[in-house]
Design an enzyme around this catalytic site. Sequence first.
Site, PDB file in Angstrom:
ATOM      1  N   LYS A  81      16.316 -42.144  31.512  1.00 22.74           N
ATOM      2  CA  LYS A  81      17.649 -42.523  31.985  1.00 22.74           C
ATOM      3  C   LYS A  81      17.524 -42.970  33.433  1.00 22.74           C
ATOM      4  CE  LYS A  81      22.078 -42.189  30.554  1.00 22.74           C
ATOM      5  NZ  LYS A  81      22.609 -42.343  29.205  1.00 22.74           N
ATOM      6  N   GLY A 177      40.581 -39.846  21.125  1.00 20.79           N
ATOM      7  CA  GLY A 177      40.040 -40.977  21.882  1.00 20.79           C
ATOM      8  C   GLY A 177      39.935 -42.263  21.098  1.00 20.79           C
ATOM      9  N   GLY A 179      39.067 -45.284  21.898  1.00 16.78           N
ATOM     10  CA  GLY A 179      38.359 -46.287  22.705  1.00 16.78           C
ATOM     11  C   GLY A 179      37.482 -47.150  21.822  1.00 16.78           C
ATOM     12  N   VAL A 181      34.535 -46.732  20.379  1.00 18.45           N
ATOM     13  CA  VAL A 181      34.018 -46.120  19.150  1.00 18.45           C
ATOM     14  C   VAL A 181      35.157 -45.542  18.310  1.00 18.45           C
ATOM     15  CG1 VAL A 181      32.464 -44.385  18.176  1.00 18.45           C
ATOM     16  CG2 VAL A 181      31.837 -45.547  20.289  1.00 18.45           C
TER      17      VAL A 181
HETATM   18  P1  NAD Z   1      35.689 -45.496  25.726  1.00 15.99           P
HETATM   19  O1  NAD Z   1      35.780 -45.277  27.192  1.00 15.99           O
HETATM   20  O2  NAD Z   1      35.819 -46.877  25.192  1.00 15.99           O
HETATM   21  O3  NAD Z   1      36.795 -44.623  24.979  1.00 15.99           O
HETATM   22  C1  NAD Z   1      37.122 -43.331  25.328  1.00 15.99           C
HETATM   23  C2  NAD Z   1      38.546 -43.103  24.862  1.00 15.99           C
HETATM   24  O4  NAD Z   1      38.871 -41.738  25.044  1.00 15.99           O
HETATM   25  C3  NAD Z   1      39.599 -43.893  25.634  1.00 15.99           C
HETATM   26  O5  NAD Z   1      40.492 -44.459  24.708  1.00 15.99           O
HETATM   27  C4  NAD Z   1      40.339 -42.823  26.452  1.00 15.99           C
HETATM   28  O6  NAD Z   1      41.715 -43.100  26.611  1.00 15.99           O
HETATM   29  C5  NAD Z   1      40.193 -41.636  25.572  1.00 15.99           C
HETATM   30  N1  NAD Z   1      40.303 -40.356  26.280  1.00 15.99           N
HETATM   31  C6  NAD Z   1      39.730 -39.966  27.426  1.00 15.99           C
HETATM   32  N2  NAD Z   1      40.050 -38.682  27.689  1.00 15.99           N
HETATM   33  C7  NAD Z   1      40.818 -38.271  26.655  1.00 15.99           C
HETATM   34  C8  NAD Z   1      41.446 -37.055  26.334  1.00 15.99           C
HETATM   35  N3  NAD Z   1      41.331 -35.986  27.123  1.00 15.99           N
HETATM   36  N4  NAD Z   1      42.177 -36.997  25.201  1.00 15.99           N
HETATM   37  C9  NAD Z   1      42.296 -38.059  24.380  1.00 15.99           C
HETATM   38  N5  NAD Z   1      41.714 -39.230  24.643  1.00 15.99           N
HETATM   39  C10 NAD Z   1      40.990 -39.328  25.765  1.00 15.99           C
HETATM   40  O7  NAD Z   1      34.308 -44.833  25.278  1.00 15.99           O
HETATM   41  P2  NAD Z   1      33.485 -45.106  23.945  1.00 15.99           P
HETATM   42  O8  NAD Z   1      32.443 -46.135  24.201  1.00 15.99           O
HETATM   43  O9  NAD Z   1      34.420 -45.270  22.808  1.00 15.99           O
HETATM   44  O10 NAD Z   1      32.697 -43.727  23.788  1.00 15.99           O
HETATM   45  C11 NAD Z   1      33.367 -42.555  23.351  1.00 15.99           C
HETATM   46  C12 NAD Z   1      32.424 -41.374  23.408  1.00 15.99           C
HETATM   47  O11 NAD Z   1      31.313 -41.632  22.562  1.00 15.99           O
HETATM   48  C13 NAD Z   1      31.826 -41.108  24.797  1.00 15.99           C
HETATM   49  O12 NAD Z   1      31.623 -39.716  24.947  1.00 15.99           O
HETATM   50  C14 NAD Z   1      30.480 -41.807  24.741  1.00 15.99           C
HETATM   51  O13 NAD Z   1      29.554 -41.228  25.646  1.00 15.99           O
HETATM   52  C15 NAD Z   1      30.083 -41.544  23.306  1.00 15.99           C
HETATM   53  N6  NAD Z   1      29.137 -42.509  22.760  1.00 15.99           N
HETATM   54  C16 NAD Z   1      29.427 -43.826  22.730  1.00 15.99           C
HETATM   55  C17 NAD Z   1      28.516 -44.738  22.209  1.00 15.99           C
HETATM   56  C18 NAD Z   1      28.847 -46.197  22.125  1.00 15.99           C
HETATM   57  O14 NAD Z   1      28.144 -46.917  21.393  1.00 15.99           O
HETATM   58  N7  NAD Z   1      29.857 -46.683  22.822  1.00 15.99           N
HETATM   59  C19 NAD Z   1      27.276 -44.286  21.712  1.00 15.99           C
HETATM   60  C20 NAD Z   1      27.000 -42.908  21.737  1.00 15.99           C
HETATM   61  C21 NAD Z   1      27.935 -42.025  22.274  1.00 15.99           C
END
Ligand code: NAD
Length: 350
Positions: A81, A177, A179, A181
């Site tokens: 990392k 969440g 977002g 994913v």
């Molecule tokens: P993102 O920032 O696009 O989405 C996160 C979402 O969570 C947002 O909609 C935000 O409003 C919401 N959120 C934040 N705090 C919250 C809470 N307390 N209650 C409810 N909703 C809340 O992130 P992402 O890329 O969708 O990733 C989501 C998670 O998955 C993260 O922990 C990330 O590390 C993990 N992850 C993502 C990937 C990827 O391919 N993007 C891969 C592995 C792990």
Amino acid sequence: MSTTLNLISEYQHEKVLFVNNEKAGLHAILALHNTNLGPAIGGCRLYPYAGLDAALFDVLRLSRGMSHKNAAAGLPCGGAKGVIIASPAQKTPALFEAFGEAVETLGGKYYTAEDVNTTTEDMNQVLHTTQYVVGRDTVSGDPSPVTAYGVFCGIRAIANRLNGTDDLHGVKIALQGLGHVGFDLAHRLYEAGADLTVSTHSNRANMEVAVKEWGAKEVTDEELYRTECDILSPCALGATLNYDTIPNLKCRAVAGAANNQLLDDECGQALRDRGILYAPDFVINGGGVINAAQEVFTTYNRENVLKQVAGIYDTISWIVERSGTTGVPEGIIAREFAESRIYGTPCRFR
Ligand code: NAD
């Protein structure tokens, strides 16, 4: 020795590189955890850490986590990392070019990628000074839909363990969440017939779609943890499974995309004590890195990636089954399985 320095020995890092480039304003740490299985892959996180110790602590933990994730995904890859100590407002092309120079000095042992506060556009700057970048927008692109697909497969495996069938019709899922994913995952779950309850902080437009088009019920974050459901799916933040939330959970299993869902190992045991199944986060969310890793070894092919990601179903099935027969929390089994691949040690659960 400070606790942080102890971690370098305890986690057995191969190399930790401190980078200072005054001209570019770069202060960074590259942590190469382990390359026994192959070149290491792990994102570049940019964050305004309070100090060097905080950044070092984070990068050591995250890089070891990448070794576990990549090994559990069956990839011929190690874990690493990079962290840049800066706020998003301090981002410049020169900063990322200087970061790329540091990556280049590792001679292909470390492939970087986007992560928290960095984007594919930033990685395009990194590409000016090193070729060791994955998740390129012109090749494998946004990993989120592939991550969501892997989580979906893992959820079906969990449903099968709970209900004796992986048909999701009528299965109650509470998802946190919406977002990148979470929204894609919610769509897949809706199409598979699941009954959704959702909470989100931002992404109001996504919430409107979920409620109006997919019939999801919106709740507050507080309410989500107490929602009576089959599966709780954390897709937002880390450490949501902690001493405050676990006693109140009304789910039968936890399976979601968020990284580092358990506050600590004891929380894994606490879930078990309550009879709640847990799909280890670094196994179920491995789709994104499986997607990016293909760039290193072969010509990128989406169909092959999805076939490989579908294997998450079997890995999760195996882990929860072994947890059931041994009484050992799922997270411990997953870690021991990953370490057996990395270090060639026996795995008590295989
Ligand atoms: P993102 O920032 O696009 O989405 C996160 C979402 O969570 C947002 O909609 C935000 O409003 C919401 N959120 C934040 N705090 C919250 C809470 N307390 N209650 C409810 N909703 C809340 O992130 P992402 O890329 O969708 O990733 C989501 C998670 O998955 C993260 O922990 C990330 O590390 C993990 N992850 C993502 C990937 C990827 O391919 N993007 C891969 C592995 C792990």
